[in-house]
Design a protein around this motif. Structure first.
Motif, PDB file in Angstrom:
ATOM      1  N   PHE A 207      34.732  18.215  35.982  1.00  9.88           N
ATOM      2  CA  PHE A 207      34.914  18.752  37.333  1.00  9.88           C
ATOM      3  C   PHE A 207      34.124  20.037  37.583  1.00  9.88           C
ATOM      4  CE2 PHE A 207      38.848  16.613  36.034  1.00  9.88           C
ATOM      5  CZ  PHE A 207      38.827  15.564  36.933  1.00  9.88           C
ATOM      6  N   PHE A 208      33.919  20.851  36.541  1.00  6.58           N
ATOM      7  CA  PHE A 208      33.277  22.160  36.683  1.00  6.58           C
ATOM      8  C   PHE A 208      32.607  22.540  35.369  1.00  6.58           C
ATOM      9  CE2 PHE A 208      33.548  26.688  35.722  1.00  6.58           C
ATOM     10  CZ  PHE A 208      32.878  27.237  36.792  1.00  6.58           C
ATOM     11  N   ALA A 209      31.357  22.961  35.457  1.00  9.48           N
ATOM     12  CA  ALA A 209      30.650  23.428  34.257  1.00  9.48           C
ATOM     13  C   ALA A 209      29.576  24.413  34.686  1.00  9.48           C
ATOM     14  CB  ALA A 209      30.030  22.249  33.506  1.00  9.48           C
ATOM     15  N   THR A 210      29.201  25.313  33.763  1.00 15.51           N
ATOM     16  CA  THR A 210      28.131  26.272  34.035  1.00 15.51           C
ATOM     17  C   THR A 210      27.161  26.321  32.862  1.00 15.51           C
ATOM     18  OG1 THR A 210      29.417  28.127  33.134  1.00 15.51           O
ATOM     19  CG2 THR A 210      29.562  27.752  35.527  1.00 15.51           C
ATOM     20  N   VAL A 211      25.956  26.805  33.168  1.00 18.61           N
ATOM     21  CA  VAL A 211      24.910  27.019  32.168  1.00 18.61           C
ATOM     22  C   VAL A 211      24.341  28.412  32.422  1.00 18.61           C
ATOM     23  CG1 VAL A 211      22.626  26.278  31.363  1.00 18.61           C
ATOM     24  CG2 VAL A 211      24.340  24.568  32.026  1.00 18.61           C
ATOM     25  N   ASN A 212      24.191  29.194  31.362  1.00 22.18           N
ATOM     26  CA  ASN A 212      23.566  30.530  31.387  1.00 22.18           C
ATOM     27  C   ASN A 212      24.417  31.605  32.050  1.00 22.18           C
ATOM     28  OD1 ASN A 212      21.312  29.786  29.944  1.00 22.18           O
ATOM     29  ND2 ASN A 212      20.077  29.400  31.756  1.00 22.18           N
ATOM     30  N   LYS A 213      25.729  31.460  32.042  1.00 22.36           N
ATOM     31  CA  LYS A 213      26.593  32.464  32.670  1.00 22.36           C
ATOM     32  C   LYS A 213      26.436  33.841  32.020  1.00 22.36           C
ATOM     33  CE  LYS A 213      31.156  33.021  34.606  1.00 22.36           C
ATOM     34  NZ  LYS A 213      30.841  32.890  36.004  1.00 22.36           N
ATOM     35  N   ALA A 214      26.253  33.891  30.722  1.00 19.86           N
ATOM     36  CA  ALA A 214      26.153  35.170  30.017  1.00 19.86           C
ATOM     37  C   ALA A 214      24.727  35.723  29.982  1.00 19.86           C
ATOM     38  CB  ALA A 214      26.678  35.025  28.592  1.00 19.86           C
ATOM     39  N   ALA A 215      23.759  34.996  30.525  1.00 20.36           N
ATOM     40  CA  ALA A 215      22.355  35.412  30.422  1.00 20.36           C
ATOM     41  C   ALA A 215      21.997  36.576  31.332  1.00 20.36           C
ATOM     42  CB  ALA A 215      21.439  34.226  30.709  1.00 20.36           C
ATOM     43  N   GLY A 216      22.829  36.879  32.318  1.00 17.76           N
ATOM     44  CA  GLY A 216      22.556  38.017  33.176  1.00 17.76           C
ATOM     45  C   GLY A 216      21.838  37.666  34.474  1.00 17.76           C
ATOM     46  N   GLY A 217      21.215  36.510  34.545  1.00 17.76           N
ATOM     47  CA  GLY A 217      20.555  36.087  35.774  1.00 17.76           C
ATOM     48  C   GLY A 217      21.436  35.104  36.505  1.00 17.76           C
TER      49      GLY A 217
END
Length: 116
Positions: free
Chosen positions: A37-47
């Motif tokens: 239902f929900f996913a993220t990529v690069n959340k901690a990368a700062g951009g």
């Protein structure tokens, strides 16, 4: 305080599956806590984070917004993206830029330009 770009959001039929494809494109990983239902990529990368949300309706027509990516190792990256599940649409050499238009597994188009 100025406005900041926080997320680029993709509607999808399976958030984890599409996030997994895009994590592979970016040589990254799906962030912890993702599901269909929900996913993220690069959340901690700062951009900007790529965010994937499951929606009930299918994508219809051409998307009006797309990502432009670039690489110096163009040929190898095109092959790698196709192996990840991208589909080739068009190849262009205009305006001093060489690029290919691809689609992700859910049909969202994106471009990969050759850095010369």
């Amino acid at each position: 305080m100025p406005i900041a770009l926080e997320n680029v959001v993709f509607d999808s039929s399976d958030a984890t599956a599409l996030a997994t494809f895009w994590a592979g494109v970016l040589s990254s990983e799906v962030d912890a806590g993702g599901n269909e239902f929900f996913a993220t990529v690069n959340k901690a990368a700062g951009g900007p984070t790529l965010m994937f949300l499951q929606v009930p309706e299918p994508r219809v027509g051409k998307n009006r917004l797309h990502l432009d990516l670039a690489t110096a190792d163009w040929s190898a990256e095109v092959d790698r993206l196709i192996a990840l599940g991208a589909k080739r649409h068009d190849e262009h050499d205009e305006y001093g830029t060489h690029w290919i238009t691809l689609a992700d597994p859910e049909g969202n188009v994106f471009d990969l330009a050759e850095v010369r």
